[in-house]
Design an enzyme around this catalytic site. Structure first.
Site, PDB file in Angstrom:
ATOM      1  N   ASP A  78     -20.687  -5.957  25.864  1.00 35.61           N
ATOM      2  CA  ASP A  78     -22.164  -6.481  25.726  1.00 35.61           C
ATOM      3  C   ASP A  78     -22.562  -7.234  26.606  1.00 35.61           C
ATOM      4  O   ASP A  78     -21.866  -8.289  27.052  1.00 35.61           O
ATOM      5  CB  ASP A  78     -22.034  -7.079  24.335  1.00 35.61           C
ATOM      6  CG  ASP A  78     -23.547  -7.467  23.903  1.00 35.61           C
ATOM      7  OD1 ASP A  78     -24.228  -6.641  23.362  1.00 35.61           O
ATOM      8  OD2 ASP A  78     -24.018  -8.759  24.180  1.00 35.61           O
ATOM      9  N   HIS A 125      -5.360  -5.700   5.018  1.00 35.12           N
ATOM     10  CA  HIS A 125      -4.421  -4.772   4.236  1.00 35.12           C
ATOM     11  C   HIS A 125      -3.546  -4.125   5.263  1.00 35.12           C
ATOM     12  O   HIS A 125      -2.384  -4.474   5.104  1.00 35.12           O
ATOM     13  CB  HIS A 125      -5.116  -3.527   3.562  1.00 35.12           C
ATOM     14  CG  HIS A 125      -4.295  -2.727   3.020  1.00 35.12           C
ATOM     15  ND1 HIS A 125      -3.978  -2.563   1.731  1.00 35.12           N
ATOM     16  CD2 HIS A 125      -3.537  -1.544   3.772  1.00 35.12           C
ATOM     17  CE1 HIS A 125      -2.961  -1.682   1.432  1.00 35.12           C
ATOM     18  NE2 HIS A 125      -2.744  -1.058   2.552  1.00 35.12           N
ATOM     19  N   GLU A 126      -3.987  -3.802   6.493  1.00 35.04           N
ATOM     20  CA  GLU A 126      -3.369  -3.259   7.325  1.00 35.04           C
ATOM     21  C   GLU A 126      -2.247  -4.016   8.046  1.00 35.04           C
ATOM     22  O   GLU A 126      -1.247  -3.930   8.330  1.00 35.04           O
ATOM     23  CB  GLU A 126      -4.028  -2.267   8.480  1.00 35.04           C
ATOM     24  CG  GLU A 126      -4.755  -0.979   7.690  1.00 35.04           C
ATOM     25  CD  GLU A 126      -3.669  -0.141   6.860  1.00 35.04           C
ATOM     26  OE1 GLU A 126      -2.713  -0.181   7.170  1.00 35.04           O
ATOM     27  OE2 GLU A 126      -4.224   0.546   5.938  1.00 35.04           O
ATOM     28  N   HIS A 177       0.758  -5.047   6.432  1.00 36.47           N
ATOM     29  CA  HIS A 177       1.838  -4.258   6.637  1.00 36.47           C
ATOM     30  C   HIS A 177       2.716  -4.825   7.782  1.00 36.47           C
ATOM     31  O   HIS A 177       3.826  -4.744   7.693  1.00 36.47           O
ATOM     32  CB  HIS A 177       1.214  -2.671   6.868  1.00 36.47           C
ATOM     33  CG  HIS A 177       0.937  -2.006   5.786  1.00 36.47           C
ATOM     34  ND1 HIS A 177       1.813  -2.045   4.383  1.00 36.47           N
ATOM     35  CD2 HIS A 177      -0.145  -1.186   5.299  1.00 36.47           C
ATOM     36  CE1 HIS A 177       1.331  -1.104   3.592  1.00 36.47           C
ATOM     37  NE2 HIS A 177      -0.039  -0.720   4.026  1.00 36.47           N
ATOM     38  N   TYR A 230       9.187   2.001   2.385  1.00 30.03           N
ATOM     39  CA  TYR A 230       7.987   2.665   2.096  1.00 30.03           C
ATOM     40  C   TYR A 230       8.489   3.828   1.264  1.00 30.03           C
ATOM     41  O   TYR A 230       7.923   5.095   1.631  1.00 30.03           O
ATOM     42  CB  TYR A 230       7.164   2.992   3.176  1.00 30.03           C
ATOM     43  CG  TYR A 230       5.678   2.922   3.113  1.00 30.03           C
ATOM     44  CD1 TYR A 230       5.096   2.151   2.723  1.00 30.03           C
ATOM     45  CD2 TYR A 230       4.989   4.371   3.195  1.00 30.03           C
ATOM     46  CE1 TYR A 230       3.636   2.022   2.426  1.00 30.03           C
ATOM     47  CE2 TYR A 230       3.604   4.596   3.130  1.00 30.03           C
ATOM     48  CZ  TYR A 230       3.083   3.287   2.575  1.00 30.03           C
ATOM     49  OH  TYR A 230       1.604   3.536   2.290  1.00 30.03           O
ATOM     50  N   GLU A 286       2.705  -1.614  -0.537  1.00 25.08           N
ATOM     51  CA  GLU A 286       1.214  -1.402  -0.627  1.00 25.08           C
ATOM     52  C   GLU A 286       0.481  -2.483  -1.322  1.00 25.08           C
ATOM     53  O   GLU A 286      -0.414  -3.020  -0.970  1.00 25.08           O
ATOM     54  CB  GLU A 286       0.823  -0.130  -1.159  1.00 25.08           C
ATOM     55  CG  GLU A 286       1.020   1.055  -0.406  1.00 25.08           C
ATOM     56  CD  GLU A 286      -0.175   1.129   0.680  1.00 25.08           C
ATOM     57  OE1 GLU A 286      -0.840   0.546   0.456  1.00 25.08           O
ATOM     58  OE2 GLU A 286       0.196   1.486   1.941  1.00 25.08           O
ATOM     59  N   GLU A 318     -10.254 -11.559   2.218  1.00 25.06           N
ATOM     60  CA  GLU A 318     -11.788 -11.447   1.751  1.00 25.06           C
ATOM     61  C   GLU A 318     -12.233 -12.762   1.200  1.00 25.06           C
ATOM     62  O   GLU A 318     -13.340 -12.982   1.542  1.00 25.06           O
ATOM     63  CB  GLU A 318     -11.942 -10.291   1.030  1.00 25.06           C
ATOM     64  CG  GLU A 318     -13.307 -10.044   0.648  1.00 25.06           C
ATOM     65  CD  GLU A 318     -13.381  -8.496   0.195  1.00 25.06           C
ATOM     66  OE1 GLU A 318     -13.772  -7.419   0.860  1.00 25.06           O
ATOM     67  OE2 GLU A 318     -13.445  -8.252  -1.086  1.00 25.06           O
ATOM     68  N   GLU A 375     -14.157  -1.410  -1.132  1.00 27.92           N
ATOM     69  CA  GLU A 375     -15.532  -1.181  -1.504  1.00 27.92           C
ATOM     70  C   GLU A 375     -16.631  -1.105  -0.667  1.00 27.92           C
ATOM     71  O   GLU A 375     -17.709  -0.216  -0.843  1.00 27.92           O
ATOM     72  CB  GLU A 375     -15.895  -2.176  -2.717  1.00 27.92           C
ATOM     73  CG  GLU A 375     -16.360  -3.603  -1.911  1.00 27.92           C
ATOM     74  CD  GLU A 375     -15.135  -4.510  -1.307  1.00 27.92           C
ATOM     75  OE1 GLU A 375     -15.262  -5.675  -1.196  1.00 27.92           O
ATOM     76  OE2 GLU A 375     -14.002  -4.014  -1.587  1.00 27.92           O
ATOM     77  N   ASP A 380       3.352  11.394  -2.349  1.00 30.88           N
ATOM     78  CA  ASP A 380       2.779   9.990  -1.611  1.00 30.88           C
ATOM     79  C   ASP A 380       3.977   8.972  -1.661  1.00 30.88           C
ATOM     80  O   ASP A 380       4.006   7.847  -1.912  1.00 30.88           O
ATOM     81  CB  ASP A 380       1.678   9.261  -2.965  1.00 30.88           C
ATOM     82  CG  ASP A 380       1.169   8.129  -2.413  1.00 30.88           C
ATOM     83  OD1 ASP A 380       1.178   7.879  -0.995  1.00 30.88           O
ATOM     84  OD2 ASP A 380       0.834   7.150  -2.999  1.00 30.88           O
ATOM     85  N   HIS A 411       1.104   4.166  -3.462  1.00 27.44           N
ATOM     86  CA  HIS A 411      -0.494   3.980  -3.320  1.00 27.44           C
ATOM     87  C   HIS A 411      -0.621   3.978  -4.652  1.00 27.44           C
ATOM     88  O   HIS A 411      -1.919   3.386  -4.963  1.00 27.44           O
ATOM     89  CB  HIS A 411      -1.427   4.690  -2.458  1.00 27.44           C
ATOM     90  CG  HIS A 411      -1.050   4.714  -1.245  1.00 27.44           C
ATOM     91  ND1 HIS A 411      -0.471   5.648  -0.389  1.00 27.44           N
ATOM     92  CD2 HIS A 411      -1.553   3.702  -0.301  1.00 27.44           C
ATOM     93  CE1 HIS A 411      -0.493   5.274   0.899  1.00 27.44           C
ATOM     94  NE2 HIS A 411      -1.041   4.045   1.146  1.00 27.44           N
TER      95      HIS A 411
END
Length: 821
Positions: free
Chosen positions: A287, A380-381, A384, A395, A404, A415, A429, A470, A475
């Site tokens: 930028d 979240h990631e 991990h 896992y 998870e 958040e 969401e 899964d 999950h």
């Protein structure tokens, strides 16, 4: 060549101790939790006096408690020191020199004495550790299992990029086999047999996947696949796409500024994968003026701003809240790749986001999702990655569901930390175009997850885990941990799927997060299940807040609410209504007590009040957002001892004083003069009447819920006007000869247990060595009947009564009192 370990570096097993030694050992055990395999998951010891174990005796303790044989070894992995002053020695299990996968044991010590051991130990006998299958054949079986069209080591550019990234010309994605012992998950999820296996780290490029593949070294069968890339359930000042305009660090570059910065650990970097699947050909986002307002385009380039800000926010959360320096606690660089597509050119966007074991990867979404770079998904990631550096939860099945679930917890926490106006208890969401969210922590059933262990929507775990199921419902079944955390944070009453009626008083998301983090980073191991998570979270709450505390009760009852274990005391917790506050009371006022509390129209002077005064009939009004000054003082019989002041306001009116910002004044002073503390009432504090608690104690370890030795507690009512919900405040302690908040408490001497019977442990600031220890009685007469060694003062020969310790670290003398019972 297999790495050689010296005898000093190994914990070699011996035979069981003699009957006499076993009896002596048993007398040192306070409690023991045994798992389904009849092996101890947690053993708590007497940590004071003659019954204590020294930290240097870790080998002896493990040998005795785990019944090690000459074929077993526990090799030191690492040692960590936490914020509570605990030292955690981490050990990896080996059998006949072969690593036992997912089997680890930890020794937890404080002040040089072992307080507990925990972990997963596999009892093995007669297992053949000579492979019948060579490494090359085993690798071919692993690749046949993955079945990819192309692998990362087949891409020269990716191989060159890895060498550059690792600064190692020998680095390669080509899998190298390692012989390990692992459970054969083809048989069943529970009590599967242990087998010798070849372990490979297989990274596929087309289609993308990365997993540890385990091949039985005798039969050539795939016995386990442990995914390194964890999917978000088949998914995964900046003008961001999802979080409005935010501030985020960048770096100057040719043509302007780029999404890189070096102030956090080794850096935060975000790249444009240009709808391809190559990391090495990715480029910078540039930028010209560092005002990133033109990225809201058809390509969704503004999603890159979310990814970059999300990585920085997640780093900041773990650093500022949990004192963790990046995901590996060593400042690791966090690299994110946006506009990633696993199959370029097919016209379908990549509906996933994942941590690949090294970097963050984000797809642009398609029919179900918008670009998967929202704040909670990023957290979240990266969560991990935190897990892989701590508990490293396998896992699959229940351990995978915990893996998870903890990532969802960190998504919610980050958040709440950075964007509290978002829907904290919904995951994804912002990105979901079809459903209200990907998962709901407050109502897991709404998104097809169970809110009760093995209740409605629970996915079966009895079959061999695979991508088709899964990995055993990781999950889906994570909903139980998610809901436990939600209930622990905000509280809830109801009846769960197995018919258990419950009522839990929440402790706030901040306290719940501290407990969850300690559970994951200190106690859980790779093979932990829900029962182990319950055991270790209760232990974590005990470490943080004390045995029998409101937090321990809430943790226990929250597990009961989701169908794991009994309620506190073995019964259903009582229903909630008007907040019931915990007990806080001084046992004796022979030497000091509170004689003044003044805040607004509350202005009370008093003599001794028998350890507690209920002044809730007295009240004053304080406005949200206002600055307030509270005045207080202590009276002494004679000598003005150093006393500890803690003043709390229950801003969110949940019956607890443990939420962020509710400790409004904290410090210590040896003055009888009037002291003052200033604090700012949060603008989001709840409107209405709530509790003000003032504590004067001789013990710095006294919390909002204690019966302590010397001092007093007084409760009053404050009416908050113009508020809503909870937030933090600022505070300081001034007046007399006291020091600003943080200084005096940080410099205090810890003496525990107090009261004591046979011994007390002394911990100086910074774990400094004591150069002198002087003991006097209430008359000020020096006592010679106690001996001090290795942080412990032997008081078994003292008469019952109160004593004063004067301890020097060579520069400063600290004073603290204790009671001999």
């Amino acid at each position: 060549m297999r790495k050689q370990y010296s005898a000093a570096a190994l914990l070699l097993l011996g035979t069981l101790a003699s009957t006499t030694a076993q009896a002596q050992d048993a007398s040192r055990i306070q409690a023991k939790v045994v798992g389904a395999d009849n092996q101890p998951e947690l053993v708590q010891f007497n940590a004071a006096g003659k019954a204590s174990y020294k930290a240097s005796e870790a080998a002896q303790v493990l040998r005795q408690q785990l019944g090690l044989t000459s074929d077993d070894q526990l090799r030191p992995a690492r040692t960590e020191l936490d914020q509570l002053g605990f030292t955690h020695q981490k050990f990896s299990q080996y059998y006949k020199g072969v690593r036992v996968e997912h089997a680890d044991y930890n020794v937890h010590a404080k002040g040089g004495a072992i307080e507990s051991i925990s972990g997963d130990f596999e009892k093995i006998a007669g297992l053949n550790t000579t492979p019948a299958l060579n490494e090359a054949t085993a690798l071919s079986r692993a690749l046949a299992k993955v079945g990819a069209r192309k692998y990362m080591w087949q891409d020269p550019a990716e191989e060159a990029g890895l060498k550059q990234q690792e600064n190692d010309q020998a680095a390669t994605y080509l899998p190298k086999g390692e012989l390990v012992i692992v459970r054969d998950r083809r048989i069943s999820a529970d009590n599967a047999p242990l087998v010798l296996a070849w372990k490979f780290n297989v990274y596929a490029q087309q289609p993308v996947s990365r997993a540890y593949i385990y091949i039985d070294a005798r039969t050539g069968k795939v016995v386990l696949q442990d995914n390194i890339i964890k999917h978000v359930a088949a998914t995964g000042s900046f003008a961001t796409k999802y979080s409005g305009t935010v501030s985020s660090a960048t770096e100057t570059a040719t043509g302007g500024y780029r999404l890189r910065e070096l102030t956090r650990g080794l850096g935060i970097e975000t790249y444009n994968a240009r709808k391809g699947n190559s990391y090495t050909t990715a480029v910078d986002f540039i930028d010209a003026d560092n005002s990133w307002t033109e990225y809201n385009n058809a390509n969704f380039d503004n999603a890159a701003l979310d990814a970059h800000w999300g990585a920085q926010s997640t780093y900041d959360y773990f650093k500022n809240v949990h004192a963790r320096n990046s995901y590996n606690n060593a400042g690791a660089k966090i690299k994110s790749y946006v506009h990633f597509d696993d199959t370029p050119g097919d016209g379908v966007g990549f509906e996933n986001a994942y941590w690949n074991g090294s970097v963050m990867t984000y797809g642009d979404g398609a029919s179900r999702f918008d670009p998967l770079t929202s704040l909670d998904v990023a957290a979240h990631e990266i969560g991990h990655a935190v897990c892989s550096s701590t508990a490293n939860l396998t896992y699959a099945n229940e351990s995978g569901a915990l893996n998870e679930g903890f990532s969802d917890i960190w998504g919610a926490c980050v958040e709440y930390y950075k964007a509290p106006t978002k829907a904290t208890w919904l995951i994804g969401e912002d990105i979901d175009k079809v459903r209200p969210s990907l998962r709901s922590m407050s109502n897991p059933n709404a998104e097809g997850q169970p809110d009760t262990y093995k209740g409605t929507s629970w996915a079966p775990t009895s079959t061999a885990p695979s991508n088709a199921n899964d990995q055993g419902g990781v999950h889906t079944n994570s909903g139980v941990l998610n809901h436990w955390f939600y209930i622990l944070s905000v509280g809830k009453a109801g009846t769960n799927d197995i018919g258990s009626a419950y009522s839990v008083t929440g402790i706030g998301i901040d306290a719940a997060a501290k407990i969850a983090y300690r559970t994951e980073s200190v106690y859980l191991t790779a093979s932990s299940n829900y029962a182990a998570a319950r055991t270790y979270s209760i232990q974590s709450a005990t470490d943080l807040y004390g045995a029998g505390s409101a937090q321990v009760t809430a943790v226990t009852n929250a597990w009961y609410a989701v169908g794991v274990g009994a309620a506190a005391g073995g019964t259903t917790p009582p229903p909630t209504g008007t907040p019931t506050y915990c007990t806080s009371k001084g046992t004796s006022q022979a030497y000091e007590w509170i004689d003044l509390v003044n805040l607004g129209t509350i202005n009370r002077t008093s003599a001794k009040d028998a350890g507690y005064y209920n002044g809730t009939a007295l009240s004053t009004s304080i406005a949200a957002g206002s600055s307030q000054t509270i005045r207080f003082s202590a009276a002494f019989t004679s000598t003005a001892y150093t006393e500890n002041w803690k003043i709390y306001i229950d801003y969110n009116k949940n019956g607890l004083f443990t939420d962020a910002g509710e400790l409004v004044v904290s410090g210590s002073s040896a003055s009888a003069a009037t002291l003052s503390g200033t604090f700012t009432v949060p603008t989001t504090a709840r409107t209405g009447a709530t509790r003000l608690r003032v504590i004067l104690s001789d013990n710095a370890a006294t919390t909002s819920c204690n019966t302590y030795s010397y001092g007093e507690t007084e409760d009053y009512t404050v009416n908050i006007t113009g508020g809503a919900a909870i937030a933090g405040g600022t505070y300081s302690l001034t007046g007399g000869d006291s020091m600003p908040l943080g200084n005096e408490l940080a410099r205090g001497l810890e003496v525990y247990p107090n009261p004591a019977t046979d011994a007390v442990r002394l911990v100086l600031p910074g774990n400094a060595e004591a150069t002198s220890v002087v003991l006097t009685d209430v008359r000020g007469v020096r006592i010679a009947g106690a001996t001090y060694s290795n942080g412990t003062l032997n008081i078994s020969g003292l008469a019952k009564g109160m004593y004063t310790l004067s301890v020097s670290d060579g520069q400063k003398v600290f004073h603290q009192r204790f009671v001999k019972q």
